[in-house]
Structure formats: C-alpha cells, structure tokens
Design a protein around this motif. Sequence first.
Motif, mmCIF file in Angstrom:
data_model
loop_
_atom_site.group_PDB
_atom_site.id
_atom_site.type_symbol
_atom_site.label_atom_id
_atom_site.label_comp_id
_atom_site.label_asym_id
_atom_site.label_seq_id
_atom_site.Cartn_x
_atom_site.Cartn_y
_atom_site.Cartn_z
ATOM 1 N N ARG A 81 -2.588 -16.410 -11.412
ATOM 2 C CA ARG A 81 -3.564 -17.006 -12.485
ATOM 3 C C ARG A 81 -3.598 -15.780 -13.462
ATOM 4 O O ARG A 81 -3.503 -16.093 -14.866
ATOM 5 C CB ARG A 81 -5.109 -17.403 -11.982
ATOM 6 C CG ARG A 81 -5.869 -17.302 -12.847
ATOM 7 C CD ARG A 81 -7.354 -17.578 -12.458
ATOM 8 N NE ARG A 81 -8.260 -17.383 -13.507
ATOM 9 C CZ ARG A 81 -9.761 -17.305 -13.640
ATOM 10 N NH1 ARG A 81 -10.204 -17.238 -12.306
ATOM 11 N NH2 ARG A 81 -10.257 -17.482 -14.702
ATOM 12 N N LEU A 82 -4.195 -14.832 -13.134
ATOM 13 C CA LEU A 82 -4.449 -13.780 -14.188
ATOM 14 C C LEU A 82 -3.060 -13.250 -14.919
ATOM 15 O O LEU A 82 -3.190 -12.893 -16.144
ATOM 16 C CB LEU A 82 -5.020 -12.346 -13.559
ATOM 17 C CG LEU A 82 -6.605 -12.490 -12.867
ATOM 18 C CD1 LEU A 82 -7.159 -11.354 -12.466
ATOM 19 C CD2 LEU A 82 -7.544 -13.153 -13.998
ATOM 20 N N GLU A 83 -2.183 -13.244 -14.077
ATOM 21 C CA GLU A 83 -0.685 -12.696 -14.747
ATOM 22 C C GLU A 83 -0.367 -13.664 -15.914
ATOM 23 O O GLU A 83 0.034 -13.317 -16.966
ATOM 24 C CB GLU A 83 0.410 -12.636 -13.991
ATOM 25 C CG GLU A 83 1.745 -12.411 -14.154
ATOM 26 C CD GLU A 83 2.821 -12.333 -13.315
ATOM 27 O OE1 GLU A 83 3.886 -12.063 -13.645
ATOM 28 O OE2 GLU A 83 2.545 -12.467 -12.150
ATOM 29 N N LYS A 84 -0.409 -15.019 -15.555
ATOM 30 C CA LYS A 84 -0.023 -15.917 -16.635
ATOM 31 C C LYS A 84 -1.283 -16.128 -17.942
ATOM 32 O O LYS A 84 -0.786 -16.223 -18.836
ATOM 33 C CB LYS A 84 -0.231 -17.447 -15.894
ATOM 34 C CG LYS A 84 1.064 -17.877 -15.065
ATOM 35 C CD LYS A 84 1.087 -19.064 -14.380
ATOM 36 C CE LYS A 84 2.152 -19.373 -13.621
ATOM 37 N NZ LYS A 84 2.290 -20.860 -13.298
ATOM 38 N N GLN A 85 -2.339 -15.795 -17.553
ATOM 39 C CA GLN A 85 -3.312 -15.979 -18.594
ATOM 40 C C GLN A 85 -3.328 -14.872 -19.412
ATOM 41 O O GLN A 85 -3.106 -14.868 -20.651
ATOM 42 C CB GLN A 85 -4.924 -16.124 -17.989
ATOM 43 C CG GLN A 85 -5.173 -17.567 -17.560
ATOM 44 C CD GLN A 85 -6.203 -17.764 -16.886
ATOM 45 O OE1 GLN A 85 -7.109 -16.569 -16.143
ATOM 46 N NE2 GLN A 85 -6.865 -18.782 -16.936
ATOM 47 N N VAL A 86 -3.123 -13.716 -18.998
ATOM 48 C CA VAL A 86 -2.993 -12.444 -19.880
ATOM 49 C C VAL A 86 -1.751 -12.410 -20.596
ATOM 50 O O VAL A 86 -1.567 -12.203 -21.608
ATOM 51 C CB VAL A 86 -2.861 -11.108 -18.947
ATOM 52 C CG1 VAL A 86 -2.650 -9.944 -19.620
ATOM 53 C CG2 VAL A 86 -4.445 -10.875 -18.393
ATOM 54 N N SER A 87 -0.486 -12.987 -20.030
ATOM 55 C CA SER A 87 0.653 -13.265 -20.621
ATOM 56 C C SER A 87 0.255 -14.029 -21.970
ATOM 57 O O SER A 87 1.107 -13.623 -23.206
ATOM 58 C CB SER A 87 1.671 -13.423 -19.755
ATOM 59 O OG SER A 87 2.769 -13.630 -20.592
#
Length: 121
Positions: free
Chosen positions: A101-107
Amino acid sequence: MLKPTVSVLMPIYNTKEEFLREAISSILSQTFTDFEFLILNDSPENTKLDDIVKSFHDKRIRYYKNKKNLGISGSRNKLIELAKGEFLAIFDHDDVSLPDRLEKQVSFLNAHPEIGVCGSA
C-alpha cells in the motif's frame, strides 16, 4: 529522528484485540519502510489497548493516549499535529493494508506532484 517519508495515523477507540493486532501487523509488514506509525488511544480508560500496542516492539511506533475522549475528528487532528512525515496516511483501527500500500501510494504521489490526495479500496 530523521523526517520520515510517511506518517501513518491511526486513532483507536475500544478496538477489539484481534482487529487491532491485524491492523498494526499490516502496517508493520509494509514493503515501504520509511514511515512513522502514530497510534492514539482515544479510549483512555481502556488499558488493554495499551498492552496490545506495547506488545509490538517496533521503533517506528509512536504511541499516545488522550486524557479524555476527543472523538474521531479531534483525535485525527491531534495525530496530524504530531506527524513529522512528508505524506500522511490515514488508517482506521479496523483496517488492513496490503503489504505494498504505502509503496504504491508514495510512488504515485512522487510521480504526480500536482495531486495532493490518493486512496485505495
């Protein structure tokens, strides 16, 4: 402490133990690890929640407890004031996040600086 990329904000209120453990575990298991995890207990009389949160020994967790019940909006506002991250991730006490989740959102947010908010289902 260096400024984290993400502040994950989770107010809790009389949360069932199994939901709270699963919620916390899902954030601590993220593939993106540059975050602080702010947990605010808005049910000050419920000391069982203290024990559950403190059973997770992770330096990214910052645990707070309201002296009196502020409600969801008051608690979220307090968490925003405490946050040090570049991005804020709202996370409810009965949510579960997939590991990326966080990886995709930050990216996504880094690739699209004109966008200020993103979510997921």
